[in-house]
Design a protein around this motif. Sequence first.
Motif, PDB file in Angstrom:
ATOM      1  N   ARG A 297       0.825  -1.208   0.000  1.00 32.29           N
ATOM      2  CA  ARG A 297       0.000   0.000   0.000  1.00 32.29           C
ATOM      3  C   ARG A 297       0.867   1.269   0.000  1.00 32.29           C
ATOM      4  NH1 ARG A 297      -4.044  -3.060   3.136  1.00 32.29           N
ATOM      5  NH2 ARG A 297      -2.822  -2.784   5.031  1.00 32.29           N
TER       6      ARG A 297
ATOM      7  N   ALA B 293       0.978   4.102  -2.867  1.00 33.94           N
ATOM      8  CA  ALA B 293       0.658   5.488  -2.521  1.00 33.94           C
ATOM      9  C   ALA B 293       1.707   6.455  -3.050  1.00 33.94           C
ATOM     10  CB  ALA B 293       0.523   5.629  -1.006  1.00 33.94           C
TER      11      ALA B 293
ATOM     12  N   ALA C 123      -2.371  16.460   0.024  1.00 31.81           N
ATOM     13  CA  ALA C 123      -3.244  15.344  -0.346  1.00 31.81           C
ATOM     14  C   ALA C 123      -2.433  14.075  -0.577  1.00 31.81           C
ATOM     15  CB  ALA C 123      -4.032  15.703  -1.604  1.00 31.81           C
ATOM     16  N   LYS C 124      -1.279  14.213  -1.253  1.00 33.78           N
ATOM     17  CA  LYS C 124      -0.428  13.041  -1.504  1.00 33.78           C
ATOM     18  C   LYS C 124       0.211  12.553  -0.209  1.00 33.78           C
ATOM     19  CE  LYS C 124       0.638  14.022  -6.354  1.00 33.78           C
ATOM     20  NZ  LYS C 124       1.720  14.273  -7.356  1.00 33.78           N
ATOM     21  N   THR C 125       0.600  13.501   0.643  1.00 32.76           N
ATOM     22  CA  THR C 125       1.179  13.127   1.925  1.00 32.76           C
ATOM     23  C   THR C 125       0.166  12.331   2.741  1.00 32.76           C
ATOM     24  OG1 THR C 125       2.526  15.136   1.954  1.00 32.76           O
ATOM     25  CG2 THR C 125       2.233  13.996   4.039  1.00 32.76           C
ATOM     26  N   TYR C 126      -1.052  12.823   2.786  1.00 33.23           N
ATOM     27  CA  TYR C 126      -2.106  12.135   3.544  1.00 33.23           C
ATOM     28  C   TYR C 126      -2.355  10.737   2.977  1.00 33.23           C
ATOM     29  CZ  TYR C 126      -6.635  10.948   5.436  1.00 33.23           C
ATOM     30  OH  TYR C 126      -7.666  10.290   6.051  1.00 33.23           O
ATOM     31  N   LYS C 127      -2.363  10.616   1.652  1.00 34.04           N
ATOM     32  CA  LYS C 127      -2.603   9.323   1.022  1.00 34.04           C
ATOM     33  C   LYS C 127      -1.529   8.321   1.427  1.00 34.04           C
ATOM     34  CE  LYS C 127      -3.041   7.101  -3.528  1.00 34.04           C
ATOM     35  NZ  LYS C 127      -2.975   7.332  -5.006  1.00 34.04           N
ATOM     36  N   PHE C 128      -0.263   8.780   1.425  1.00 35.14           N
ATOM     37  CA  PHE C 128       0.817   7.882   1.805  1.00 35.14           C
ATOM     38  C   PHE C 128       0.719   7.490   3.276  1.00 35.14           C
ATOM     39  CE2 PHE C 128       4.921   7.178   3.771  1.00 35.14           C
ATOM     40  CZ  PHE C 128       5.396   6.123   3.011  1.00 35.14           C
TER      41      PHE C 128
ATOM     42  N   LYS D  31      -1.825   7.488   5.245  1.00 39.34           N
ATOM     43  CA  LYS D  31      -2.999   6.648   5.494  1.00 39.34           C
ATOM     44  C   LYS D  31      -2.689   5.198   5.136  1.00 39.34           C
ATOM     45  CE  LYS D  31      -7.373   6.547   6.771  1.00 39.34           C
ATOM     46  NZ  LYS D  31      -7.799   6.980   8.115  1.00 39.34           N
ATOM     47  N   ALA D  32      -1.964   5.005   4.011  1.00 43.73           N
ATOM     48  CA  ALA D  32      -1.573   3.659   3.605  1.00 43.73           C
ATOM     49  C   ALA D  32      -0.609   3.044   4.617  1.00 43.73           C
ATOM     50  CB  ALA D  32      -0.916   3.702   2.218  1.00 43.73           C
TER      51      ALA D  32
END
Length: 433
Positions: free
Chosen positions: A150, A154, A230-235, A237-238
Amino acid sequence: MLLVGGGGAAWLYHDLVGGIEQEHVTDKLGTDRPKKLNRSLNILLVGSDTREGDNARYGVGMTGARSDTTILLHLSPNRDQAVGISFPRDSMVKIPACKKEKGGTVPEQFGMLNAAFAYAGPTCTWKTLESLTGIHIDHFVQVDFAGFKRMVDALGGVEICVDKPVNDPRAELHLKAGKQTVKGEEALGYVRARYSLGDGSDLERIERQQKFMAAVVDKATSGSVLTDPAKTYKFLKAATKSMTTDDDLDLAAMRKLADGLKGMSAGQVRFVTVPVERYAPDPNRVQWNEELAKPLFEAIRHDDELPAQTTNPAQGQPAPLAPGKVHVTIVDAGGRDALVNRVANQLRQRGFKVAEKVEKADATPASRLVYAPSAEAQATALARDVPDALLTADTAAPQDGVRLVIGKNGVRLAAPAINKIGGGVKAGRKLCD
């Protein structure tokens, strides 16, 4: 942890921390632990091969878990350097008695390093490495197969390079030759494969994993992952969805770590492997080379923070001499032969020009660095590595070098600076070179 540093998304942590499983460790580690010597931070990173939950497809019928990957991540006190030390899972080591999570104790024993995790979880691996290295470990972070996939996804995948095509159904790995970006199953297969890539050894696989991690650092620091919330949060979260940490690595600790890492670039991150040698009873196992490993551990332990005020050589203060410009004659004045020879060899390894012949002199109680005024710069440079020897100016001493007189009290070499640790894999390197 490195990726948290530049995200600028602290306000999202409350949502993220809820997905992290935490384990109480204090009572399991006991009180007989290495002392914390400075503000450096040492984090044990464990890749678990558990087959529970989302990982069941990787081993039907398999139970239990071992540490598939074990890395000690050292962050310098000023957070300006990071060094990851890999420990081969096949290392034969002494495992101390460990408390199990659900009660009971596993007795002290000798076995493979990854068995410590199987016996009593990450705290047993933590306790084992502290007892063997003398390095105080502050936290641990554990990630499983599903979490690894994940996180790579991400990031949008990670670029690798292979010198020939790979077709390995067992590892679910099918790659073309050259540069390419891998995600998900391919990424996991690439870092875990043992027989279709390299020579099949765990040491070769560790080097491949280190190159992959260096590529992860490059991807995170050179792209928009750390600047786009947004990309930081996605990573994150994964990552947190399949992460276990100690209970002291809480929100406040993560924020403090993040603030200290914001300025770190890829070129300041390196990965090395603990020096090993063949384990004679079993050629499929290795043991640590203590003579080579000790200086590495000492460098990590004593990585003191830089002074608040540093002198700029350009402002009139000459830069210290490099070891290659320091000529050393060793004088045995009552020191033990084994110590005298070891000091000579270690100084040569650090780059000093050490005379082949060891001179003899009458025994003296204390060790000294004897130099002529014209060789003061050489003596100063050597004194950084031999802090216990008394600096002694002598107009009658040779003009072209320094005499290290080893007396009855012996001599101790200072740990090499972190930035002098050589070898390994450094982030920021070019692929396929």
